[in-house]
Design a protein around this motif. Sequence first.
Motif, mmCIF file in Angstrom:
data_model
loop_
_atom_site.group_PDB
_atom_site.id
_atom_site.type_symbol
_atom_site.label_atom_id
_atom_site.label_comp_id
_atom_site.label_asym_id
_atom_site.label_seq_id
_atom_site.Cartn_x
_atom_site.Cartn_y
_atom_site.Cartn_z
ATOM 1 N N ARG A 2 0.835 -1.199 0.000
ATOM 2 C CA ARG A 2 0.000 0.000 0.000
ATOM 3 C C ARG A 2 0.874 1.255 0.000
ATOM 4 N N LYS A 3 0.506 2.233 -0.855
ATOM 5 C CA LYS A 3 1.212 3.505 -0.886
ATOM 6 C C LYS A 3 0.806 4.328 0.327
ATOM 7 N N ILE A 4 1.798 4.897 1.031
ATOM 8 C CA ILE A 4 1.477 5.784 2.143
ATOM 9 C C ILE A 4 1.835 7.226 1.816
ATOM 10 N N ILE A 5 2.816 7.410 0.918
ATOM 11 C CA ILE A 5 3.207 8.741 0.441
ATOM 12 C C ILE A 5 3.344 8.683 -1.072
ATOM 13 N N GLU A 6 2.820 9.716 -1.737
ATOM 14 C CA GLU A 6 2.989 9.824 -3.180
ATOM 15 C C GLU A 6 3.166 11.298 -3.557
ATOM 16 N N LEU A 7 4.272 11.585 -4.221
ATOM 17 C CA LEU A 7 4.552 12.928 -4.709
ATOM 18 C C LEU A 7 4.478 12.925 -6.226
ATOM 19 N N LYS A 8 3.793 13.929 -6.773
ATOM 20 C CA LYS A 8 3.647 14.039 -8.220
ATOM 21 C C LYS A 8 4.018 15.445 -8.673
ATOM 22 N N THR A 30 7.157 7.702 -4.762
ATOM 23 C CA THR A 30 6.145 6.913 -4.062
ATOM 24 C C THR A 30 6.829 6.102 -2.968
ATOM 25 N N ILE A 31 6.238 6.131 -1.753
ATOM 26 C CA ILE A 31 6.754 5.384 -0.610
ATOM 27 C C ILE A 31 5.683 4.398 -0.167
ATOM 28 N N ALA A 32 6.068 3.141 -0.011
ATOM 29 C CA ALA A 32 5.129 2.114 0.442
ATOM 30 C C ALA A 32 5.094 2.063 1.961
ATOM 31 N N ALA A 33 3.944 1.702 2.504
ATOM 32 C CA ALA A 33 3.818 1.540 3.947
ATOM 33 C C ALA A 33 4.819 0.492 4.438
#
Length: 249
Positions: A2-8, A30-33
């Motif tokens: 699950r993605k916990i952080i996403e920067l676009k 993108t950082i996963a939990a």
Amino acid sequence: MRKIIELKGISRTYGNGSQARTVLKNVDLTIAAGEIVAIIGASGSGKSTLMNIMGCLDVPDKGDYFINGQNAAHLSPDELARTRREHIGFIFQRYHLIPDLSALGNVEIPAIYANRERGSRRMYATALLGRLGLKGREHHKPSELSGGQQQRVAIARSLCMKPKIMLFDEPTSALDPEMVKEVLDTMIGLAQSGMTMLCVTHEMGFARTVADRVIFMDRGEIVEQAAPDEFFAHPKSERTRAFLSQVIH
């Protein structure tokens, strides 16, 4: 995972006109939990600005930043503060402890602001200090603790609200070499607990042995990212190779 952080498309510029300085340039990440990420790079490469945006301490000029699916890039200051309080623990280079309070009093501060009941917050803060190897130091003031112990008090304080994400900005840079290991051991323990951790660091040993992924930044861009074995053994970018040749002897 699950993605916990996403920067676009995150960009950040300070100043105006001829004084403008772009610190981040169209960053996607993108950082996963549960992931442990080490962010490395020379001074001025944009690492700390990126960390501040992910920690809701700063906002981008352009782009979107999602934390647990919520776009934090467009939140009000009060909403950002609530997101920080509910989701994020932040450890700085300096400890920012209140000198007149004991270790226990410092750890309790976030729970006091959140109006947690005194008995339960004190019990949890005491347990955190014990977990981080500070049993018996609960009533010592910061001036009575070593630098490594003070940093561990700061870590306990950040853990007091049970954050989902821990952000470390050069957590060992203010420490004497003999104190670095005790803080790194604390971070390794947190990593093994399954917490999502992002660490801006110059400690290549941490990046090599603890991180799931290493990110190299240069001039406001993510130049390269990979698992540690691949990153250090087979860097693809000439900029990465040049940096590593300077920091690894």
